[in-house]
Design an enzyme around this catalytic site. Structure first.
Site, PDB file in Angstrom:
ATOM      1  CD  GLU A  98       0.798  -1.264   3.670  1.00  0.00           C
ATOM      2  OE1 GLU A  98       0.937  -0.684   2.973  1.00  0.00           O
ATOM      3  OE2 GLU A  98       2.301  -2.154   4.030  1.00  0.00           O
ATOM      4  CG  ASP A 130       2.127  -4.343   1.644  1.00  0.00           C
ATOM      5  OD1 ASP A 130       1.387  -5.539   1.488  1.00  0.00           O
ATOM      6  OD2 ASP A 130       1.547  -3.452   0.299  1.00  0.00           O
ATOM      7  CE1 TYR A 155       3.883  -5.446  -2.330  1.00  0.00           C
ATOM      8  CE2 TYR A 155       5.246  -4.495  -2.488  1.00  0.00           C
ATOM      9  CZ  TYR A 155       4.215  -4.180  -1.934  1.00  0.00           C
ATOM     10  OH  TYR A 155       4.198  -3.761  -1.600  1.00  0.00           O
TER      11      TYR A 155
END
Length: 751
Positions: A8, A107, A311
């Site tokens: 990404e 992600d 994350y």
């Protein structure tokens, strides 16, 4: 095997490539896009990053002219996808036929799934070649595990994100155009309206209304101070709403010399550890230490990309059983938290706390690598330290506190006191930087003991209105009501500031924000109600689990929007008049005493200021107060006749001030004394652009004398001079000190 990996972001591509290749990567250009290449084992890799969506969703150009198309026509109009970053897509198309496998490594959430899948689909990739790498941290172990255990992309998860894109575009476009056209606010001054934004703004408007309507009620407390007890004891009937009742008891007790212990209890209780960080709680706690939610998310993203934390977009508050907590602690022994990590490692068992939310996509936010304050600086370090200390707190033991309760009779009147003493710090040892730990000691007492009375007082106070939201508490309330998602809430709040719907750290809605909300509330068929938005959020979430269908959810949203937009369209003239009036009041300050024209907030390339409508013929112009929220008032300065403003600064009581900062009515409140450095200028209280309070010389820049001031407490000049350094003596609350904190003078006795 030849593989193409799609990430990404560019820094994620570099980190993953470095991990998989042991740092042996090369960079090349394909169709103008940067591609990382490397080999490992029998596999040859090409890795490319997308920089977010390569596809842009919008309406066809036929709908570009706001005035030529009715906003209602947009509701059921088709939305089209266009390529936003052509060179990236060209590179993927050039590489895809020469590889055996295409790995989506975006992600691992709804948005990331959509970004990856929409890219390979628009490139017409053979979907039988496509695999998915899922990971929650950019660490060597997790990346290698993810690429060794590839899965298939999740079409339903991507559809849930696509539904949000389609729905939010239509709601934003339709309502923003409708309200902007109705109010005549076009171009850069358009009035933004959104599916989540408007109910969020309503929370602030409703709270503001509660505060304005609030009528404080006076009450009285009768309190008694006993020897050996470090807190005041409250009369058992506090608070008194009848002053005579309080005064009767006060008169009865004030001459007494001692009380008699009527009861005494002492218990040891556990104070439980906090739960692991999800996104919302991380933002809330970050806001408490001065890092706004939007900034916290950006810093957390940087820390994640650097491999320092897991994350940061998660709703999980339970560490997965597969997470080796001892390994994480072992890594922290190479950081500034070495001693703390070693203490917890020495525990016989490490059993973490857990919260009420349990999901399976990502773990709670935790540190994944060690760092030092020499390596990471500023707010990024502050956030990293917060995440580390929260992690340590969730693994430590419960805190144990001694709670002491006693009742003491004075002239047959009962007074209660409660003591609080930490016996075992437990988790608070590691998290004490972010919490307040009181210490109220009550000694061991026996029933019937006599205890000396030091004083009896009667205190008058008033009930307080509800607190205003700050960014942290607003995000918490949005989460509670299901407004937005963990990934979007901070952006929604940012938009409220950008559109000037709210001002200040403690969020005060502006006149335009209030007028917009009231119009939507009265005529918009419930679109400002959190329940409606939360219901659509649930529908979109259920697409990912297969319970709801993409097209059905979109159709339901369109029908709700159509009903609301039609109702608003029918009231556009009323809406225009209400918003016009609000915008004028937002800019109007008062009447110029020199020429009788209006004084308004004006815009210039150097920033906003207060100016007369008679400019340039009438020279009346004044700066806006720095770092403050302002509210208009209907009063004039008694000294010069100029309009006044209510000036609101964080941690300070609101002040009603003349708009001229040089007016004697203002300068007498800010004057602290003669400058000891140049002996010409005056030392005055000043404010930075961010609202930070300090003292400085009025002869700046010729004289650079400045002094730091506490952000809390009222400051009063004393007209005294320090005998050591000749700087002014100031009074903060009830304490006098030299304004120079580096001066050797400590107390007022040294003057």
């Amino acid at each position: 095997m030849r593989k193409l990996v799609i990430t990404e972001k560019a820094n994620a591509a570099r980190r993953i490539a470095t991990i998989l290749s042991d740092g042996k990567t090369k960079s090349t250009k394909v169709e103008g896009a940067t591609v990382l290449t490397f080999s490992t084992g029998n596999d040859d890799y090409n890795m490319i990053s997308l920089s977010g969506h390569v596809i842009e969703l919008d309406y066809p150009h036929d709908f570009d002219d706001w005035k030529a198309t009715s906003p209602i026509d947009l509701i059921y109009a088709p939305q089209i996808k266009t390529v936003k970053v052509k060179k990236t897509l060209d590179a993927i198309e050039a590489l895809m036929n020469s590889v055996d496998e295409i790995i989506i490594a975006t992600d691992f959430d709804r948005e990331g799934e959509l970004i990856g899948l929409e890219t390979v689909k628009i490139a017409n990739v053979d979907m039988s070649k496509v695999k998915r790498a899922t990971f929650s941290s950019l660490t060597k172990t997790e990346i290698e595990t993810a690429f060794a255990n590839l899965t298939l992309p999740d079409e339903k998860l991507a559809e849930a994100a696509e539904a949000r894109q389609i729905i939010d575009l239509s709601w934003g476009a339709v309502l923003t155009r409708l309200i902007s056209l109705s109010s005549g606010q076009l171009g850069n001054n358009f009035m933004s309206v959104g599916r989540v934004q408007s109910p969020t703004l309503k929370l602030l408007v409703d709270r503001n209304e509660e505060i304005l309507k609030f009528v404080p009620t006076p009450y009285w407390n009768v309190v008694c101070k006993f020897a050996k007890i470090t807190c005041k004891a409250n009369h058992t009937s506090n608070p008194f709403l009848n002053k005579n009742e309080a005064e009767t008891i006060y008169a009865k007790c004030k001459e007494q010399k001692e009380g008699i212990v009527a009861s005494y209890e002492c218990d040891i209780k556990d104070e439980f550890r906090p739960s692991p960080f999800d996104t919302t709680q991380m933002q809330v706690e970050a806001n408490k230490i001065g890092i706004r939610p939007a900034t916290a998310m950006k810093l957390a993203e940087d820390l994640y990309m650097g491999g320092y934390i897991s994350y940061p977009r998660t709703e999980n508050t339970e560490y997965p059983k597969t997470l080796n907590l001892r390994n994480v602690l072992q890594k922290l022994t190479n950081s500034d938290f070495k001693n703390d990590a070693e203490e917890i490692l020495a525990q016989d068992k490490i059993i973490p706390s857990k919260g009420k939310r349990i999901t399976t996509d990502h773990p709670p936010i935790y540190p994944t690598a060690s760092a030092t304050s020499d390596k990471i600086k500023g707010d990024k370090w502050k956030l990293y330290e917060l995440i580390v200390r929260r992690f340590l707190a969730t693994l430590a033991s419960n805190s144990k506190v001694e709670i002491t309760k006693c009742s003491i009779n004075v002239a047959d009147e009962k007074f209660d006191a409660e003591g609080y003493v930490i016996k075992t710090m437990g988790w608070k040892k590691y998290y004490k930087k972010y919490i307040t730990i009181p210490k109220i000691r009550i000694p061991r007492l026996n029933i019937g003991d006599k205890i000396e009375i030091e004083s009896v007082e009667i205190d008058e106070d008033r009930t307080k209105p509800p607190y205003r939201y700050n960014q942290g508490s607003l995000i918490q309330e949005m989460d509670h009501l299901g407004l937005g998602t963990k990934s979007t809430r901070h952006d929604i709040i940012n938009k409220l500031y950008l559109r000037n719907y709210v001002q200040g750290s403690y969020m005060v809605p502006t006149a335009s924000g209030i007028a917009l909300t009231k119009s939507l509330e009265k005529y918009g068929k419930g679109i400002t109600e959190p329940g409606m938005t939360a219901d659509l959020e649930t529908d979109m979430l259920e697409i990912s689990s297969g319970k709801k269908n993409l097209q059905n959810v979109i159709k339901k949203s369109q029908d709700i929007l159509h009903e609301a937009a039609t109702a608003l369209e029918s009231k556009k003239e009323i809406i225009k008049s209400e918003i016009d009036a609000a915008l004028k009041s937002q800019l109007y300050i008062g009447i110029c005493p020199k020429c009788g024209k209006k004084m308004m907030i004006k815009r210039s390339k150097n920033g906003n200021f207060i100016g007369c409508d008679g400019l340039p013929d009438c020279p009346s112009a004044y700066p806006l107060p720095k770092g403050a929220t302002i509210q208009t008032v209907d009063t004039k300065c008694e000294t010069c006749g100029l309009p006044q403003l209510k000036v609101i600064r964080r941690l300070s009581s609101p002040q009603t001030l003349c708009i001229d900062p040089k007016c004697p009515s203002n300068t007498k409140m800010t004057y602290l004394g003669t400058c000891p450095k140049c002996n010409k200028g005056h030392i005055r209280i000043m404010y930075s652009k961010t609202g930070r309070r300090f003292a400085g010389c009025t002869s700046w820049p010729d004289c650079n004398a400045t002094y730091s001031l506490s952000s809390k407490g009222s400051i009063t000049p004393t007209e005294k001079i320090c005998k050591i350094c000749n700087a002014p003596i100031i009074k903060i609350e009830n304490y006098e000190r030299c304004i120079d904190t580096k001066c050797a003078r400590k107390t007022s006795d040294e003057t």
